[in-house]
Design a protein around this motif. Structure first.
Motif, PDB file in Angstrom:
ATOM      1  N   SER A 112      -7.115 -12.453  -3.107  1.00 56.15           N
ATOM      2  CA  SER A 112      -8.156 -11.706  -3.114  1.00 56.15           C
ATOM      3  C   SER A 112      -7.967 -10.390  -2.323  1.00 56.15           C
ATOM      4  O   SER A 112      -8.289  -9.250  -2.666  1.00 56.15           O
ATOM      5  N   GLU A 135      -7.396   7.265 -10.439  1.00 54.25           N
ATOM      6  CA  GLU A 135      -8.279   7.917 -11.310  1.00 54.25           C
ATOM      7  C   GLU A 135      -8.950   9.290 -10.432  1.00 54.25           C
ATOM      8  O   GLU A 135      -9.206  10.188 -11.251  1.00 54.25           O
ATOM      9  N   LEU A 153      -6.087   1.813  -8.035  1.00 51.82           N
ATOM     10  CA  LEU A 153      -6.258   2.065  -9.475  1.00 51.82           C
ATOM     11  C   LEU A 153      -7.524   3.270  -9.263  1.00 51.82           C
ATOM     12  O   LEU A 153      -7.546   4.422  -9.903  1.00 51.82           O
ATOM     13  N   ARG A 154      -8.341   3.168  -8.274  1.00 57.34           N
ATOM     14  CA  ARG A 154      -9.417   4.097  -7.834  1.00 57.34           C
ATOM     15  C   ARG A 154      -8.796   5.530  -7.455  1.00 57.34           C
ATOM     16  O   ARG A 154      -9.134   6.659  -7.797  1.00 57.34           O
ATOM     17  N   ARG A 160       0.834  -1.060   0.110  1.00 61.18           N
ATOM     18  CA  ARG A 160      -0.001   0.057   0.005  1.00 61.18           C
ATOM     19  C   ARG A 160       0.896   1.443  -0.030  1.00 61.18           C
ATOM     20  O   ARG A 160       0.271   2.434  -0.225  1.00 61.18           O
ATOM     21  N   ASP A 207      -0.167  -7.329  -9.563  1.00 62.05           N
ATOM     22  CA  ASP A 207      -0.774  -8.499 -10.700  1.00 62.05           C
ATOM     23  C   ASP A 207       0.276  -9.474 -10.870  1.00 62.05           C
ATOM     24  O   ASP A 207       0.335 -10.934 -10.949  1.00 62.05           O
ATOM     25  N   THR A 248      -6.367  -8.214  -4.993  1.00 61.40           N
ATOM     26  CA  THR A 248      -6.937  -7.890  -6.018  1.00 61.40           C
ATOM     27  C   THR A 248      -7.515  -6.448  -5.261  1.00 61.40           C
ATOM     28  O   THR A 248      -7.911  -5.524  -5.846  1.00 61.40           O
ATOM     29  N   THR A 249      -7.995  -6.641  -4.180  1.00 58.80           N
ATOM     30  CA  THR A 249      -8.842  -5.313  -3.391  1.00 58.80           C
ATOM     31  C   THR A 249      -7.630  -4.173  -3.330  1.00 58.80           C
ATOM     32  O   THR A 249      -8.095  -3.028  -3.444  1.00 58.80           O
ATOM     33  N   ALA A 268      -0.111  -1.276  -9.136  1.00 61.90           N
ATOM     34  CA  ALA A 268      -1.029  -2.181  -9.564  1.00 61.90           C
ATOM     35  C   ALA A 268      -0.403  -3.367 -10.477  1.00 61.90           C
ATOM     36  O   ALA A 268      -0.836  -4.639 -10.340  1.00 61.90           O
ATOM     37  N   ARG A 305      -5.299  -3.420  -5.198  1.00 57.56           N
ATOM     38  CA  ARG A 305      -4.898  -3.238  -6.484  1.00 57.56           C
ATOM     39  C   ARG A 305      -6.123  -2.326  -7.056  1.00 57.56           C
ATOM     40  O   ARG A 305      -5.914  -1.261  -7.680  1.00 57.56           O
ATOM     41  N   ASP A 306      -7.246  -2.893  -6.680  1.00 62.67           N
ATOM     42  CA  ASP A 306      -8.372  -1.919  -7.142  1.00 62.67           C
ATOM     43  C   ASP A 306      -8.484  -0.488  -6.358  1.00 62.67           C
ATOM     44  O   ASP A 306      -8.862   0.292  -6.989  1.00 62.67           O
ATOM     45  N   ASP A 307      -8.125  -0.616  -5.230  1.00 63.32           N
ATOM     46  CA  ASP A 307      -7.983   0.840  -4.291  1.00 63.32           C
ATOM     47  C   ASP A 307      -6.840   1.869  -4.902  1.00 63.32           C
ATOM     48  O   ASP A 307      -7.115   2.809  -5.082  1.00 63.32           O
TER      49      ASP A 307
END
Length: 277
Positions: A261, A275, A271-272, A170, A184, A264-265, A180, A267-269
């Motif tokens: 999992s 953005e 990317l958000r 993080r 992966d 992945t969580t 990110a 990673r999504d954080d």
């Protein structure tokens, strides 16, 4: 047995074998000058140095075991990062590749960075480029040498275990998009049959402290990363302390699908966050 006595004993073993110093040095993959300094007590050999010298001399298994025990008891080396950098970071990576080629079990604990064997080229570059004193050529050479080291991941005769703390994944020491991609990569590598990647989650109570990074190879040697130096520990009693610490964190870490999992969580954080930024 101190450093001087160990050197004298190694020289006596070589003389008794009838082998010349140059031949032993060549077989042990070291310079004749280095061997001479070890034999005269001017240079403290690592346990790996002693192992290669004894193998080159051709001593019996019993003799080798006796002297390796002595070598591990006296060999705790500290090498300043500036000296490693001066000798060439890519050469340090090549030495690690050679060491890892001979091992069968690797354990890595990392509370600061993604372990080198798991890093993407983009992550490597981002980390290395933070050091203003490294030239572009040095960065490229080091990345190339580290990527070459990563071939060990696909050697199924070896077991590689990694325990990483969640803050490593993080902490934005690199841009979110780079991180990110790195996450992966961790998921992909974790699916290899001989590779075990675990993450110690922030939300779980802990009974130990994540002091610093360390690497254990075959229960024989531990490399400890401090702020100013790399320390190699080979006394079996000290190695056992690190093994216990690693296994303790491994027990409190998530693995398999739970680990994937979590990644992945995160990673999504990331990317958000990119953005919204």
């Amino acid at each position: 047995m101190n450093r001087s006595e160990l050197g004298t004993a190694l020289r006596a073993l070589r003389n008794a074998s009838g082998k010349e110093a140059k031949a032993v040095a060549r077989s042990a993959v070291m310079s004749a000058s280095k061997l001479s300094k070890i034999e005269t007590g001017k240079l403290a050999p690592s346990a790996d140095d002693v192992d290669r010298i004894l193998t080159a001399i051709g001593v019996s298994d019993d003799v080798k075991a006796e002297y390796m025990e002595a070598a591990r008891a006296v060999a705790t080396e500290a090498t300043a990062w500036r000296l490693i950098q001066r000798a060439g970071l890519h050469k340090a990576q090549q030495r690690l590749r050679d060491v890892e080629a001979r091992m069968s079990l690797l354990r890595v604990f990392q509370p600061a960075l993604v372990p080198g064997l798991l890093q993407t080229p983009e992550y490597m570059r981002a980390i290395l480029s933070r050091h203003a004193d490294l030239s572009e050529a040095t960065v490229r050479e080091t990345i190339s040498a580290r990527l070459e080291r990563q071939q060990v991941l696909y050697d199924q005769t070896k077991t590689l275990r990694f325990v990483i703390t969640e803050p490593v994944l993080r902490w934005l020491i690199v841009p979110p998009l780079v991180m990110a991609g790195q996450l992966d990569r961790l998921v992909t590598v974790s699916r290899l049959p001989n590779v075990d990647v675990r993450v110690v989650p922030l939300g779980q109570p802990q009974t130990d402290i994540a002091n610093h990074a360390f690497v254990i190879r075959d229960d024989r040697a531990v490399t400890v990363e401090t702020v100013h130096a790399e320390v190699v520990v080979t006394d079996p009693r000290d190695v056992a302390v690190y093994v216990d610490k690693f296994e303790g964190f491994a027990r409190h870490a998530v693995e398999g699908s739970d680990m994937q999992s979590l990644l992945t969580t995160i990673r999504d954080d990331l990317l958000r966050q990119r953005e919204s930024g």
